[in-house]
Design a protein around this motif. Sequence first.
Motif, short mmCIF file in Angstrom:
data_model
loop_
_atom_site.label_atom_id
_atom_site.label_comp_id
_atom_site.label_asym_id
_atom_site.label_seq_id
_atom_site.Cartn_x
_atom_site.Cartn_y
_atom_site.Cartn_z
N SER A 132 38.01 32.60 26.79
CA SER A 132 37.40 32.41 28.12
C SER A 132 38.26 31.48 28.96
CB SER A 132 36.01 31.76 27.99
OG SER A 132 35.13 32.64 27.33
N LEU A 161 42.70 43.90 26.88
CA LEU A 161 41.86 43.26 27.90
C LEU A 161 40.73 44.22 28.24
CD1 LEU A 161 44.74 41.80 30.11
CD2 LEU A 161 43.42 40.63 28.32
N PRO A 210 36.93 44.58 30.21
CA PRO A 210 35.85 44.01 31.01
C PRO A 210 34.49 44.09 30.32
CG PRO A 210 37.20 45.51 32.31
CD PRO A 210 37.59 45.71 30.87
N ASN A 216 30.54 38.86 31.92
CA ASN A 216 31.73 38.19 32.46
C ASN A 216 31.97 38.72 33.87
OD1 ASN A 216 34.23 37.18 33.14
ND2 ASN A 216 35.09 37.38 31.09
N ASN A 236 36.18 38.21 35.00
CA ASN A 236 37.27 39.07 34.54
C ASN A 236 36.83 40.54 34.58
OD1 ASN A 236 37.36 36.37 32.46
ND2 ASN A 236 39.10 36.77 33.78
N TRP A 259 39.71 42.40 38.67
CA TRP A 259 40.42 41.15 38.36
C TRP A 259 41.60 41.46 37.43
CZ3 TRP A 259 42.22 38.19 34.42
CH2 TRP A 259 42.55 36.86 34.70
N PHE A 260 41.36 42.28 36.41
CA PHE A 260 42.45 42.60 35.47
C PHE A 260 43.55 43.39 36.19
CE2 PHE A 260 39.24 42.03 31.92
CZ PHE A 260 39.87 40.94 31.36
N HIS A 289 45.56 40.91 38.12
CA HIS A 289 46.18 39.80 37.37
C HIS A 289 46.98 40.27 36.16
CE1 HIS A 289 43.13 37.72 39.76
NE2 HIS A 289 43.95 36.67 39.70
#
Length: 288
Positions: free
Chosen positions: A134, A196, A198, A203, A206, A210-211, A214
């Motif tokens: 996190s 990764l 979601p 959450n 993220n 967002w992923f 980023h």
Amino acid sequence: MATDVFDMGDIDIAWCPGCGNYPILKTLKEALAELKIAPTDMVLVSGIGQAAKMPHYFKTHFFNGLHGRALPPATAIKAVNPTLTVIAESGDGDMYGEGGNHFLHCIRRNPDITNIVHDNMIYGLTKGQASPTSPLGLKTPVQVTGVILEPFNPLAVAIALDASFVARAFAGDREQTREILKRAIQHKGYALVDVLQPCVTFNKLNTYQWFKDHTCYLDDSHDVSDRGAAFGKAIEREKLPLGVFYVNAKDTFEDNTGMYREDQRPLYQRNVDRKKLAALIDSFKMAG
Ligand SMILES: Cc1ncc(C[n+]2csc(CCOP(=O)(O)OP(=O)(O)O)c2C)c(N)n1
Ligand code: SF4
Ligand SMILES: [Mg+2]
């Protein structure tokens, strides 16, 4: 080979609509089908959590064990039956938190298994507490003022331990993830793929978007045999690199223990010398 060989038919899936576990499930089936690995020739091993339910939705052999304990049985299964493709898969909490010690020592042992971690940066099953990955400041029902610990960096740790294969993927990008999973499964030795993923329910930071914003793929000039460069990429934080970071072909646990040096038969097919076994057990018994 078609992916439907892995389908369970009409079953209830307990994941929330939109959960990133669905594309991982689908992509893993595609990767295995493309590699022509039959359901009878593989085994999925998991621990506890939302991600760890995946073997329930996958038609193949599976072992769903204790929280944080997927890697030891996966290592043992590969050792006794090396013809199987062994995949240990679970969540970030299960693998890096409760199973963190096994994660470290499994990398050192280097069994020929693939370790897929559904990294949603949260404890999904238990309703949204912080996990080891996190991000700093993430507010949860337990970390009400925000997470105060630096996140655990699984890739940097794996590369520091000279893991045999280290990669990161994004569940929202099925095509690239499939290729990364195929490379990991084909690799001889321990292969980590941190995916990764979601968690759309717990959450809210993220997210898929967002992923997307980023992450970026490692470019073609990245040399997977350069451990220093791989480590440098693993600690980048502004954008999280995706792809294969590091590959280091080396002898596996099965090679190093010598269990197949003189006898090629899988351990499970060999006869047990019951007298020797009884003597061994007796030698461990406490006096009195
Ligand atoms: C020894 C032990 N500690 C805690 C729990 C409670 N528990 C079950 S799943 C889980 C976290 C799972 O998180 P993660 O591995 O990230 O999986 P996710 O649900 O996010 O996919 C926890 C803390 C447990 N079952 N056993
Ligand atoms: S709680 Fe999160 S990880 Fe669990 S099924 Fe729902 S979206 Fe997926
Ligand atoms: Mg999780």
